[in-house]
Write an enzyme that holds these catalytic residues in place. Structure first.
Site, mmCIF file in Angstrom:
data_model
loop_
_atom_site.group_PDB
_atom_site.id
_atom_site.type_symbol
_atom_site.label_atom_id
_atom_site.label_comp_id
_atom_site.label_asym_id
_atom_site.label_seq_id
_atom_site.Cartn_x
_atom_site.Cartn_y
_atom_site.Cartn_z
ATOM 1 N N ARG A 192 0.843 -1.191 0.000
ATOM 2 C CA ARG A 192 0.000 0.000 0.000
ATOM 3 C C ARG A 192 0.879 1.242 0.000
ATOM 4 N NH1 ARG A 192 -3.345 -2.765 -1.618
ATOM 5 N NH2 ARG A 192 -5.462 -3.098 -0.846
ATOM 6 N N ASP A 227 3.906 0.132 -7.365
ATOM 7 C CA ASP A 227 2.605 -0.284 -7.906
ATOM 8 C C ASP A 227 1.472 0.418 -7.169
ATOM 9 O OD1 ASP A 227 1.102 -2.080 -9.686
ATOM 10 O OD2 ASP A 227 0.413 -3.035 -7.831
ATOM 11 N N SER A 280 -0.333 -5.229 -9.679
ATOM 12 C CA SER A 280 0.638 -6.322 -9.516
ATOM 13 C C SER A 280 -0.030 -7.638 -9.108
ATOM 14 C CB SER A 280 1.705 -5.939 -8.482
ATOM 15 O OG SER A 280 1.108 -5.728 -7.224
ATOM 16 N N GLU A 307 -4.419 7.350 -5.341
ATOM 17 C CA GLU A 307 -4.588 6.622 -6.616
ATOM 18 C C GLU A 307 -5.881 7.054 -7.276
ATOM 19 O OE1 GLU A 307 -4.172 2.438 -5.847
ATOM 20 O OE2 GLU A 307 -2.192 2.711 -4.975
ATOM 21 N N HIS A 315 -1.286 0.038 -9.875
ATOM 22 C CA HIS A 315 -1.925 -0.872 -8.909
ATOM 23 C C HIS A 315 -2.496 -2.117 -9.600
ATOM 24 C CE1 HIS A 315 -3.985 -1.026 -4.728
ATOM 25 N NE2 HIS A 315 -3.764 -2.239 -5.207
HETATM 26 C C1 GLV Z 1 -4.904 -5.173 -4.096
HETATM 27 O O1 GLV Z 1 -4.297 -4.211 -3.804
HETATM 28 C C2 GLV Z 1 -5.464 -6.033 -3.108
HETATM 29 O O2 GLV Z 1 -5.479 -5.663 -1.932
HETATM 30 O O3 GLV Z 1 -5.902 -7.115 -3.486
#
Ligand code: GLV
Length: 313
Positions: free
Chosen positions: A228, A252, A278, A257, A276
């Protein structure tokens, strides 16, 4: 709790999730919508909400008694105003670690193989040999040793990286971590790392953990953050890069965001940005994860993936 019957699916691929859910459980009533399009009427209709994010502006949760989060991080549900305590909050059992491990390995190899520099030279028709640096034998500090951190560590060990783990308690279940430390050792450890990989949720304990003070103790590491954005003191990054505390960053996740167009990170060639993505939630993973929790409820058990609201995950 009444058994869930009316399921509001507000995931990114909501139509596909609704279709897959309907095929597996035709007895359930399902509706799909983007989380940004969810109406008060949807929330009055539903007893269950399946999605990663909270609908913006939803004043109350209507008839919803269960929220099943399809992402690993549940911060959207715990940030003020937190979801009412009476609403059950579960988190998907889908495993995001393998995808995030590939994201990590891809960036580490991209840095060592100097792919960005080669791409620029190719674009300019410039024959500019550069020796690739080896990944094997470098040292990584993986901060956060849960499912995601464990998968990252295993992938790094497989390509010859020497991995140290950092967790709240100083222990980890995953066997890939042979050396472990508690989080208070972080400032002491970062100076020995070539790669610092953050795989942490957003909680009061992790917010700002990778602070300017910690950055100042790095000696040319590359920072990778797939957890995060709140974990990193983002405004300090340009200075950390300019002073050489950090050699580069692969990010990422961000404090805000989408990353605002005015952020200096966009134009910095030492920074690799991904929006965001990944560890994507898959349709099959969302459906299986939801049905696993539902099966627990239908058998009269609290789902194993109930969120611990005090810990924040
Ligand atoms: C993505 O950031 C998640 O928390 O799955």
């Amino acid at each position: 709790m009444h058994l869930p019957r009316r399921i509001l699916v507000a995931t990114r691929s909501h139509d596909e999730v609704v279709a897959a859910l309907h095929a597996r459980r035709p007895d359930l009533e399902c509706r799909g919508a983007a989380h940004t399009d969810v109406t008060d009427e949807d929330l009055r209709w539903a007893d269950t909400y399946v999605g990663f994010k909270r609908p913006p502006g939803a004043a109350t949760f209507g008839s919803v008694r269960w929220v099943h989060c399809t992402g690993a991080g549940v911060d959207s549900w715990l940030a003020p105003p937190a979801l009412e305590a009476a609403i059950l909050l579960t988190r998907t059992p889908e495993s995001f670690g393998p995808a995030i491990a590939e994201w990590t390995v891809a960036r580490i190899f991209a840095v060592q193989q100097q792919l960005a520099e080669l791409a620029v030279a190719q674009r300019d028709h410039r024959w500019a040999p550069r020796d690739a640096r080896r990944v094997a034998g470098t040292r990584a500090l993986v901060v956060g040793t849960g499912d995601v951190g464990g998968a990252i560590a295993a992938a790094l060990v497989a390509v010859g990286v020497i991995v140290t783990g950092v967790s709240r308690s100083g222990s980890a279940e995953h066997p890939a971590f042979r050396t472990m430390h508690a989080v208070d050792a972080l400032p002491r450890l970062v100076g020995d790392a070539d790669w610092i990989v953050l795989a942490l949720p957003d909680t009061p304990a992790t917010r700002g953990l990778f602070s300017q003070d910690v950055m100042a103790r790095c000696r040319g590491a590359v920072l990778l953050n797939a957890g995060r954005g709140s974990v990193v003191e983002e405004p300090a990054l340009p200075e950390a890069l300019d002073r050489g505390w950090l050699r580069g960053a692969a990010l990422d996740v961000f404090a805000v965001e989408p990353l605002p167009a005015s952020s200096p990170l966009w134009d910095d060639p030492r920074v690799m940005i991904s929006p965001h993505c990944s560890g994507p939630t898959t349709v099959a993973g969302a459906v299986d994860g939801f049905l696993e929790c539902l099966a627990d409820l239908e058998q009269g058990r609290l789902p194993r993936r109930v969120v611990d609201r005090d810990r924040g995950y």
